[in-house]
Scaffold this motif. Structure first.
Motif, PDB file in Angstrom:
ATOM      1  N   LEU A  10      -2.627  13.628  -7.879  1.00  0.00           N
ATOM      2  CA  LEU A  10      -3.645  13.105  -8.787  1.00  0.00           C
ATOM      3  C   LEU A  10      -3.081  11.996  -9.666  1.00  0.00           C
ATOM      4  CD1 LEU A  10      -5.467  16.393  -9.903  1.00  0.00           C
ATOM      5  CD2 LEU A  10      -6.385  14.571  -8.459  1.00  0.00           C
ATOM      6  N   CYS A  11      -1.859  12.187 -10.145  1.00  0.00           N
ATOM      7  CA  CYS A  11      -1.217  11.148 -10.964  1.00  0.00           C
ATOM      8  C   CYS A  11      -0.970   9.888 -10.152  1.00  0.00           C
ATOM      9  CB  CYS A  11       0.105  11.678 -11.520  1.00  0.00           C
ATOM     10  SG  CYS A  11      -0.103  12.937 -12.789  1.00  0.00           S
ATOM     11  N   TYR A  12      -0.548  10.085  -8.890  1.00  0.00           N
ATOM     12  CA  TYR A  12      -0.257   8.947  -8.021  1.00  0.00           C
ATOM     13  C   TYR A  12      -1.493   8.113  -7.771  1.00  0.00           C
ATOM     14  CZ  TYR A  12       0.850   6.355  -3.782  1.00  0.00           C
ATOM     15  OH  TYR A  12       1.017   5.371  -2.852  1.00  0.00           O
ATOM     16  N   PHE A  13      -2.585   8.801  -7.358  1.00  0.00           N
ATOM     17  CA  PHE A  13      -3.803   8.054  -7.061  1.00  0.00           C
ATOM     18  C   PHE A  13      -4.464   7.536  -8.330  1.00  0.00           C
ATOM     19  CE2 PHE A  13      -3.504  10.475  -3.052  1.00  0.00           C
ATOM     20  CZ  PHE A  13      -3.544   9.413  -2.178  1.00  0.00           C
ATOM     21  N   GLY A  14      -4.252   8.237  -9.453  1.00  0.00           N
ATOM     22  CA  GLY A  14      -4.760   7.731 -10.720  1.00  0.00           C
ATOM     23  C   GLY A  14      -4.069   6.450 -11.107  1.00  0.00           C
ATOM     24  N   THR A  15      -2.755   6.381 -10.865  1.00  0.00           N
ATOM     25  CA  THR A  15      -1.995   5.164 -11.138  1.00  0.00           C
ATOM     26  C   THR A  15      -2.453   4.028 -10.253  1.00  0.00           C
ATOM     27  OG1 THR A  15      -0.078   6.465 -11.785  1.00  0.00           O
ATOM     28  CG2 THR A  15       0.310   4.154 -11.257  1.00  0.00           C
ATOM     29  N   LEU A  16      -2.707   4.316  -8.987  1.00  0.00           N
ATOM     30  CA  LEU A  16      -3.195   3.292  -8.068  1.00  0.00           C
ATOM     31  C   LEU A  16      -4.524   2.728  -8.543  1.00  0.00           C
ATOM     32  CD1 LEU A  16      -2.471   4.569  -4.438  1.00  0.00           C
ATOM     33  CD2 LEU A  16      -1.367   2.694  -5.663  1.00  0.00           C
ATOM     34  N   SER A  17      -5.406   3.619  -9.005  1.00  0.00           N
ATOM     35  CA  SER A  17      -6.733   3.153  -9.417  1.00  0.00           C
ATOM     36  C   SER A  17      -6.637   2.251 -10.640  1.00  0.00           C
ATOM     37  CB  SER A  17      -7.649   4.347  -9.711  1.00  0.00           C
ATOM     38  OG  SER A  17      -7.177   5.074 -10.826  1.00  0.00           O
ATOM     39  N   LEU A  18      -5.642   2.517 -11.512  1.00  0.00           N
ATOM     40  CA  LEU A  18      -5.470   1.665 -12.679  1.00  0.00           C
ATOM     41  C   LEU A  18      -4.978   0.280 -12.285  1.00  0.00           C
ATOM     42  CD1 LEU A  18      -3.862   4.150 -15.225  1.00  0.00           C
ATOM     43  CD2 LEU A  18      -6.149   3.172 -15.346  1.00  0.00           C
ATOM     44  N   CYS A  19      -4.101   0.219 -11.287  1.00  0.00           N
ATOM     45  CA  CYS A  19      -3.515  -1.053 -10.872  1.00  0.00           C
ATOM     46  C   CYS A  19      -4.479  -1.873 -10.026  1.00  0.00           C
ATOM     47  CB  CYS A  19      -2.226  -0.798 -10.088  1.00  0.00           C
ATOM     48  SG  CYS A  19      -0.905  -0.096 -11.107  1.00  0.00           S
ATOM     49  N   ALA A  20      -5.283  -1.183  -9.227  1.00  0.00           N
ATOM     50  CA  ALA A  20      -6.114  -1.878  -8.249  1.00  0.00           C
ATOM     51  C   ALA A  20      -7.508  -2.156  -8.786  1.00  0.00           C
ATOM     52  CB  ALA A  20      -6.189  -1.066  -6.962  1.00  0.00           C
ATOM     53  N   GLN A  21      -7.581  -2.806  -9.933  1.00  0.00           N
ATOM     54  CA  GLN A  21      -8.866  -3.183 -10.498  1.00  0.00           C
ATOM     55  C   GLN A  21      -9.469  -4.315  -9.661  1.00  0.00           C
ATOM     56  OE1 GLN A  21     -10.240  -1.818 -13.318  1.00  0.00           O
ATOM     57  NE2 GLN A  21      -8.538  -0.463 -13.748  1.00  0.00           N
ATOM     58  N   SER A  22     -10.774  -4.277  -9.492  1.00  0.00           N
ATOM     59  CA  SER A  22     -11.453  -5.363  -8.797  1.00  0.00           C
ATOM     60  C   SER A  22     -12.062  -6.302  -9.836  1.00  0.00           C
ATOM     61  CB  SER A  22     -12.539  -4.827  -7.862  1.00  0.00           C
ATOM     62  OG  SER A  22     -13.531  -4.131  -8.593  1.00  0.00           O
ATOM     63  N   VAL A  23     -11.997  -7.599  -9.548  1.00  0.00           N
ATOM     64  CA  VAL A  23     -12.376  -8.621 -10.529  1.00  0.00           C
ATOM     65  C   VAL A  23     -13.362  -9.607  -9.913  1.00  0.00           C
ATOM     66  CG1 VAL A  23     -11.516 -10.468 -12.021  1.00  0.00           C
ATOM     67  CG2 VAL A  23     -10.106  -8.441 -11.621  1.00  0.00           C
ATOM     68  N   THR A  24     -14.391  -9.932 -10.674  1.00  0.00           N
ATOM     69  CA  THR A  24     -15.309 -11.007 -10.293  1.00  0.00           C
ATOM     70  C   THR A  24     -15.157 -12.154 -11.279  1.00  0.00           C
ATOM     71  OG1 THR A  24     -16.997  -9.735  -9.108  1.00  0.00           O
ATOM     72  CG2 THR A  24     -17.752 -11.702 -10.257  1.00  0.00           C
ATOM     73  N   ILE A  25     -15.078 -13.364 -10.750  1.00  0.00           N
ATOM     74  CA  ILE A  25     -15.035 -14.578 -11.560  1.00  0.00           C
ATOM     75  C   ILE A  25     -16.425 -15.200 -11.542  1.00  0.00           C
ATOM     76  CG2 ILE A  25     -13.911 -16.794 -11.937  1.00  0.00           C
ATOM     77  CD1 ILE A  25     -12.044 -14.325 -12.087  1.00  0.00           C
ATOM     78  N   PHE A  26     -16.970 -15.450 -12.705  1.00  0.00           N
ATOM     79  CA  PHE A  26     -18.324 -15.992 -12.841  1.00  0.00           C
ATOM     80  C   PHE A  26     -18.202 -17.254 -13.684  1.00  0.00           C
ATOM     81  CE2 PHE A  26     -22.795 -15.090 -14.716  1.00  0.00           C
ATOM     82  CZ  PHE A  26     -23.405 -15.826 -13.719  1.00  0.00           C
ATOM     83  N   GLY A  27     -18.167 -18.411 -13.000  1.00  0.00           N
ATOM     84  CA  GLY A  27     -17.830 -19.611 -13.747  1.00  0.00           C
ATOM     85  C   GLY A  27     -18.483 -20.886 -13.284  1.00  0.00           C
ATOM     86  N   ASP A  28     -17.919 -21.984 -13.786  1.00  0.00           N
ATOM     87  CA  ASP A  28     -18.375 -23.322 -13.433  1.00  0.00           C
ATOM     88  C   ASP A  28     -17.258 -24.040 -12.686  1.00  0.00           C
ATOM     89  OD1 ASP A  28     -16.590 -24.017 -15.495  1.00  0.00           O
ATOM     90  OD2 ASP A  28     -18.184 -24.110 -16.989  1.00  0.00           O
TER      91      ASP A  28
END
Length: 225
Positions: A10-28
């Motif tokens: 649980l700690c291992y996969f919890g750490t992975l989820s913290l590192c593997a954030q998905s990001v959207t760029i909404f710009g010009d």
């Protein structure tokens, strides 16, 4: 012993989820790069080396601010919905109707990220878009040709639509003060952190390689603090 190993997993996969954030760029234009924007019909400003006359020294996608930031943080890119020349409001250059490329029109297509960076307001400043009044409800279509109501409508929608998503607004330097103050006020109203840039190196009004590095660094400093 079994419980111990379950806890470790649980700690291992919890750490992975913290590192593997998905990001959207909404710009010009500041966030565009040829071949790396969605939908592909969005107009880029930065092109791969040799495809268009270069207006800055940025010639590779890895030099963009968002690529540097996401790579360093260990995040994943969900999508980059950026469009050159786009305005928050519907008011474009020379009085043209920019509703088709506006942030208001594109805000429904940002994927399902953990984080959204909104880099907006530059073209609204450059076009001299009317400010309008501060308004947070009862919007009419005519309101969206004015910056303040359009900005408020954008953040109202995004904070309700993208549930449990961290939304950050990136405010360019060198903009009209009434745009700066409006962005700050409206971000505060919706609880959206505003990252205000400063002293960005530019060529043709757009970030150079050095400027892109500065943007990535200033965003990282804001997040760390």
């Amino acid at each position: 012993m079994k419980r111990y190993f379950v806890t470790l997993l649980l700690c291992y996969f919890g750490t992975l989820s913290l590192c593997a954030q998905s990001v959207t760029i909404f710009g010009d234009s500041y966030s565009t790069f040829e071949g790396y924007i969605t939908p592909a019909s969005n107009e880029p400003w930065y092109y791969q080396n040799g495809n268009k006359p270069q207006r800055t020294d940025v010639t590779d996608v890895t030099q963009t601010w968002w690529h540097q930031l996401i790579t360093k943080q260990g995040w994943h890119l969900c999508m980059n919905n950026s469009y050159s020349g786009s305005t928050v409001s519907y008011s474009g250059y020379d009085g043209a109707d920019y509703s088709l490329r506006s942030f208001l029109t594109r805000m429904t297509n940002l994927g399902c990220p953990d984080i959204i960076f909104v880099f907006a307001g530059t073209n609204d400043s450059w076009t001299g878009a009317p400010m309008g009044d501060y308004r947070y409800d009862d919007f009419a279509h005519a309101d969206f040709f004015q910056f303040r109501p359009a900005m408020a409508r954008m953040l109202e929608y995004m904070t309700k639509r993208y549930i449990n998503t961290r939304i950050y607004f990136i405010l360019n330097d060198g903009l009209r003060e009434e745009v700066n103050s409006s962005v700050t006020t409206i971000c505060q109203h919706y609880g959206v952190p505003c990252i205000r840039l400063h002293d960005i190196d530019k060529m043709s009004g757009h970030p150079s390689v050095k400027g892109m590095q500065q943007i990535a660094q200033q965003i990282e400093e804001f997040l760390n603090n």
